[in-house]
Design a protein around this motif. Structure first.
Motif, PDB file in Angstrom:
ATOM      1  N   ALA A 147      51.660 110.767  40.769  1.00 47.33           N
ATOM      2  CA  ALA A 147      50.496 111.820  40.567  1.00 47.33           C
ATOM      3  C   ALA A 147      51.018 113.165  40.854  1.00 47.33           C
ATOM      4  N   ALA A 148      50.713 114.105  40.042  1.00 48.67           N
ATOM      5  CA  ALA A 148      50.857 115.391  40.147  1.00 48.67           C
ATOM      6  C   ALA A 148      49.948 116.195  39.252  1.00 48.67           C
ATOM      7  N   VAL A 149      49.784 117.570  39.631  1.00 50.62           N
ATOM      8  CA  VAL A 149      48.804 118.488  38.905  1.00 50.62           C
ATOM      9  C   VAL A 149      49.502 119.017  37.563  1.00 50.62           C
ATOM     10  N   LEU A 150      49.379 118.572  36.401  1.00 52.81           N
ATOM     11  CA  LEU A 150      49.962 118.774  35.433  1.00 52.81           C
ATOM     12  C   LEU A 150      49.087 119.151  34.250  1.00 52.81           C
ATOM     13  N   ASP A 151      47.825 118.547  34.285  1.00 50.54           N
ATOM     14  CA  ASP A 151      46.919 118.873  33.239  1.00 50.54           C
ATOM     15  C   ASP A 151      45.962 120.214  33.477  1.00 50.54           C
ATOM     16  N   GLU A 152      45.781 121.043  32.239  1.00 49.63           N
ATOM     17  CA  GLU A 152      45.079 122.396  32.379  1.00 49.63           C
ATOM     18  C   GLU A 152      43.868 122.032  33.117  1.00 49.63           C
ATOM     19  N   GLY A 153      43.044 120.947  33.177  1.00 49.71           N
ATOM     20  CA  GLY A 153      41.676 120.883  33.722  1.00 49.71           C
ATOM     21  C   GLY A 153      41.947 120.400  35.301  1.00 49.71           C
ATOM     22  N   ASP A 154      43.222 120.158  35.755  1.00 45.34           N
ATOM     23  CA  ASP A 154      43.233 119.479  37.162  1.00 45.34           C
ATOM     24  C   ASP A 154      43.655 120.952  37.834  1.00 45.34           C
ATOM     25  N   THR A 155      43.401 120.788  39.152  1.00 47.50           N
ATOM     26  CA  THR A 155      43.950 121.745  40.081  1.00 47.50           C
ATOM     27  C   THR A 155      44.370 121.372  41.358  1.00 47.50           C
ATOM     28  N   VAL A 156      45.233 122.207  42.038  1.00 51.33           N
ATOM     29  CA  VAL A 156      45.784 121.710  43.264  1.00 51.33           C
ATOM     30  C   VAL A 156      44.799 121.329  44.446  1.00 51.33           C
ATOM     31  N   GLU A 157      43.727 122.129  44.388  1.00 53.51           N
ATOM     32  CA  GLU A 157      42.556 121.799  45.366  1.00 53.51           C
ATOM     33  C   GLU A 157      42.004 120.605  45.148  1.00 53.51           C
ATOM     34  N   ALA A 158      41.829 120.254  43.946  1.00 55.62           N
ATOM     35  CA  ALA A 158      41.152 118.842  43.499  1.00 55.62           C
ATOM     36  C   ALA A 158      42.332 117.788  44.137  1.00 55.62           C
ATOM     37  N   HIS A 159      43.275 118.052  43.648  1.00 54.69           N
ATOM     38  CA  HIS A 159      44.273 116.826  44.051  1.00 54.69           C
ATOM     39  C   HIS A 159      44.434 116.687  45.783  1.00 54.69           C
ATOM     40  N   VAL A 160      44.616 117.937  46.418  1.00 53.19           N
ATOM     41  CA  VAL A 160      44.378 117.681  47.726  1.00 53.19           C
ATOM     42  C   VAL A 160      43.316 117.223  48.351  1.00 53.19           C
ATOM     43  N   GLN A 161      42.181 117.611  47.814  1.00 53.04           N
ATOM     44  CA  GLN A 161      40.860 116.914  48.499  1.00 53.04           C
ATOM     45  C   GLN A 161      40.598 115.419  47.993  1.00 53.04           C
ATOM     46  N   ASP A 162      41.175 115.029  46.886  1.00 48.34           N
ATOM     47  CA  ASP A 162      41.072 113.578  46.714  1.00 48.34           C
ATOM     48  C   ASP A 162      42.130 112.876  47.724  1.00 48.34           C
ATOM     49  N   THR A 163      43.216 113.362  48.091  1.00 52.88           N
ATOM     50  CA  THR A 163      44.117 112.895  48.902  1.00 52.88           C
ATOM     51  C   THR A 163      43.633 112.916  50.310  1.00 52.88           C
ATOM     52  N   PHE A 188      51.462 121.200  50.926  1.00 55.19           N
ATOM     53  CA  PHE A 188      52.973 121.140  50.789  1.00 55.19           C
ATOM     54  C   PHE A 188      53.444 120.179  49.575  1.00 55.19           C
ATOM     55  N   THR A 189      53.167 119.127  49.715  1.00 52.48           N
ATOM     56  CA  THR A 189      53.265 118.054  48.698  1.00 52.48           C
ATOM     57  C   THR A 189      52.823 118.502  47.325  1.00 52.48           C
ATOM     58  N   VAL A 190      51.433 118.604  47.143  1.00 49.42           N
ATOM     59  CA  VAL A 190      50.751 118.776  46.043  1.00 49.42           C
ATOM     60  C   VAL A 190      51.211 120.341  45.379  1.00 49.42           C
ATOM     61  N   GLU A 191      51.559 121.314  46.273  1.00 44.36           N
ATOM     62  CA  GLU A 191      51.554 122.423  45.439  1.00 44.36           C
ATOM     63  C   GLU A 191      53.255 122.316  44.729  1.00 44.36           C
ATOM     64  N   HIS A 192      53.981 121.368  45.431  1.00 40.57           N
ATOM     65  CA  HIS A 192      55.465 121.290  44.813  1.00 40.57           C
ATOM     66  C   HIS A 192      55.358 120.056  43.665  1.00 40.57           C
ATOM     67  N   SER A 193      54.398 119.494  43.424  1.00 43.74           N
ATOM     68  CA  SER A 193      54.189 118.348  42.563  1.00 43.74           C
ATOM     69  C   SER A 193      54.814 119.034  41.047  1.00 43.74           C
ATOM     70  N   ARG A 194      54.350 119.935  40.661  1.00 44.09           N
ATOM     71  CA  ARG A 194      54.763 120.161  39.150  1.00 44.09           C
ATOM     72  C   ARG A 194      56.188 120.549  39.276  1.00 44.09           C
ATOM     73  N   GLU A 195      56.734 121.428  40.073  1.00 49.03           N
ATOM     74  CA  GLU A 195      58.294 121.566  39.892  1.00 49.03           C
ATOM     75  C   GLU A 195      58.927 120.190  40.052  1.00 49.03           C
ATOM     76  N   ALA A 196      58.414 119.622  40.869  1.00 49.48           N
ATOM     77  CA  ALA A 196      59.186 118.189  41.029  1.00 49.48           C
ATOM     78  C   ALA A 196      59.159 117.393  39.889  1.00 49.48           C
ATOM     79  N   MET A 197      58.117 117.202  39.152  1.00 48.35           N
ATOM     80  CA  MET A 197      57.906 116.467  38.094  1.00 48.35           C
ATOM     81  C   MET A 197      58.767 117.326  36.805  1.00 48.35           C
ATOM     82  N   GLN A 198      58.868 118.429  36.768  1.00 53.85           N
ATOM     83  CA  GLN A 198      59.586 119.170  36.085  1.00 53.85           C
ATOM     84  C   GLN A 198      61.153 119.050  36.231  1.00 53.85           C
ATOM     85  N   TRP A 199      61.623 118.896  37.481  1.00 50.44           N
ATOM     86  CA  TRP A 199      62.925 118.415  37.776  1.00 50.44           C
ATOM     87  C   TRP A 199      63.210 117.069  37.092  1.00 50.44           C
TER      88      TRP A 199
END
Length: 540
Positions: A52-68, A83-94
């Motif tokens: 799970a990571a915030v990657l789609d243009e229609g998704d947001t960090v806040e939405a992922h946080v609230q779902d969690t 902390f986890t969600v805000e670093h999700s995109r860079e982790a996936m890019q890695w």
């Protein structure tokens, strides 16, 4: 002959968390990554769904946080979630940069970095990046191949950690982890591994239960070793039962990925009736604890052995393309999922609690880190949301690596560590005792500390585990260690911690449901166990 080996960083566990940490450390550090068996025998390799990571243009960090936060039933640490969600995109890019072959969009990039994203239970958006339905295998193979090309990383298979070495255990000043005693199964000797930093990445403890989606290696080793070393643990009453494990006499612990429900599969009774809409407005996409309890309820109500997961209404090409692993495995057993429903039952799947750590993976004990399923970061709360676990592995492994790098110049290599003392033990001629104790433990944990609990069942389980631990301790004191004995000892320790945590929580929240306290408490509190007091206490 037993050996003394020195490493800058000792990583116990060779899954996603352990390999990610090793690969994010400087090449100047000598790193050992241990695996109890072959390197691919951990949980990562078998993970199907995705990350799970915030990657789609229609998704947001806040939405992922609230779902969690919603899935975690009010017990998540919001700072850890952010902390986890805000670093999700860079982790996936890695991971993408490492070469992980995630499934791409068929019609070109539309957000999500051009990769196909699916949706799973509890998520409000499509945000699960995956490699068909074998994501864990794709990630593990990529990370392992990269690690094999790093001369500073030693990958040591057939090594079973026995216990951590600490200053306190040696009667020295300070409180620090100095390494570990490790059984080398190739020589049957216990080696002494000196380490400036030690990392527990051993996974969870789902093998405490009779039915599990995990491999046999999920015996709670890191949690038990950390507890014996003086570290506190938290929220171990929250054991996630995956709703859909394949029910077949010739299938062993085969998980049917939640992504099927994300792509439209529905749960049915033997007569074809859908039942999830009766339990939750989100129906088949409700969080796992809700779905697992609903299945458990229907099985008990009707006296049936399983329920059925049906995706046969989807085009056959779509099913085979998106779920090739599930399709092939079921077909081997005579089930064509493009036409037939899949028989499924709940099974122990994930340990949401664990060793208490901060955002850098640091435990209570200096020099000791815990990452992945071994740890309790506060991300999952009372119920892990689907596909957040692998994300946690990557984010916290990278954070721990940065923390180690920041302080490694100040920490000297521990010296003069004593050999493992095997002078008072003999070879066992009663290994059947280990097998019997293992079987008994898993059965009463399933019966008394399972999906639905009562105080009476938990007290019975506490009585049984204490008797069992006395037997195991006597056996451990008199016979040479083996992998089976080490795992049984650890599993019994974690089972006791699960039981004590469950007794301490006098409410029903998330994955912990008890008939004696069916209501939600007005205040959400963590259950924390502290070794030196050997008692549970709650903290806001």
């Amino acid at each position: 002959m037993a050996r003394h080996l020195e490493f800058d960083v000792l990583v116990i566990g060779s899954g996603a968390a352990g390999l990610t940490l090793a690969l994010n450390l400087p090449a100047t550090l000598l790193i050992a990554v241990l695996s109890k068996g072959e390197l691919a025998h951990g949980s990562t390799y078998w993970a199907q769904g995705g990350v799970a990571a915030v990657l789609d243009e229609g998704d947001t960090v806040e939405a992922h946080v609230q779902d969690t936060l919603v899935a975690g039933a009010g017990l998540c640490d919001e700072a850890a979630v952010r902390f986890t969600v805000e670093h999700s995109r860079e982790a996936m890019q890695w991971l993408i940069d490492q070469g992980v072959p995630f499934t791409r969009e068929q019609d070109g990039a539309k957000g999500g970095l051009g990769f196909h994203l699916t949706r799973e239970g509890g998520h409000s958006h499509r945000r699960i990046i995956h490699a068909a339905d074998a994501t864990g295998m794709a990630i593990f193979d990529t990370l392992l191949r990269t690690a094999e090309g790093r001369p500073n990383i030693q990958l040591l298979s057939q090594r079973v950690a026995v216990d951590l070495i600490t200053t306190e255990k040696l009667g020295r000043q300070g409180t620090r982890c100095l390494g570990a005693y490790v059984l080398d199964r190739t020589s049957d000797q216990v080696d002494t591994l000196h380490a400036r930093f030690t990392v527990l990445a051993t996974g969870g403890a789902s093998k405490a239960y009779l039915y599990s989606t995990n491999q046999d290696s999920a015996s709670g080793d890191g949690i038990a070793m950390a507890w014996r070393a003086g570290c506190s643990v938290a929220n171990l009453e929250f054991n996630q039962f995956h709703p859909t494990c394949l029910y077949h006499p010739h299938a062993r612990s085969f998980l049917i990925t939640e992504a099927l429900r994300g792509e439209g599969a529905v749960l049915r009774l033997p007569d074809g009736e859908r039942f999830m809409p009766r339990f939750d407005p989100r129906a088949d996409l409700a969080p796992r604890d809700v779905v697992a309890r609903a299945i458990d309820h229907e099985m008990k109500r009707l006296g049936i052995d399983c329920v059925f997961l049906d995706i046969s209404h989807k085009p056959a090409d779509f099913v085979q393309e998106h779920f090739p692993t599930v399709y092939r495995r079921c077909l081997e057993l005579g089930i064509d999922i493009t036409r037939d429903p899949i028989p499924v039952v709940p099974a122990a799947h994930y340990t949401c609690g664990g060793v208490r750590v901060d955002e850098h993976g640091r435990s209570d004990l200096a020099g000791l880190y815990a990452i992945g399923e071994t740890s309790c970061t506060g991300l999952h709360g009372a119920n892990r949301m689907a596909s957040n676990s692998l994300l946690e592995c990557f984010v916290y492994a990278r954070s721990a690596a940065l923390d180690i790098q920041a302080q490694e110049a100040e920490i000297a290599m521990p010296r003069d560590l004593p050999d493992w003392d095997a002078s008072q033990v003999t070879d066992s001629d009663e290994d059947v005792v280990i097998a019997h104790n293992w079987d008994e433990l898993r059965r009463f944990m399933w019966d008394y500390v399972g999906i639905v609990r009562t105080s009476k069942r938990l007290v019975r389980a506490r009585h049984r585990i204490r008797l069992l631990m006395d037997e195991i301790d006597e056996f451990y004191s008199n016979y040479r260690v083996s992998r089976d004995l080490i795992e049984l000892r650890n599993l019994a320790q974690v089972a006791e911690l699960i039981i004590e945590s469950a007794l301490a929580r006098q409410e029903s929240r998330g994955l912990h449901f008890t008939l004696d306290y069916p209501q939600l408490a007005s205040t959400a509190r963590d259950t924390i166990l502290v070794p030196r007091t050997d008692a549970a206490r709650s903290e806001a």
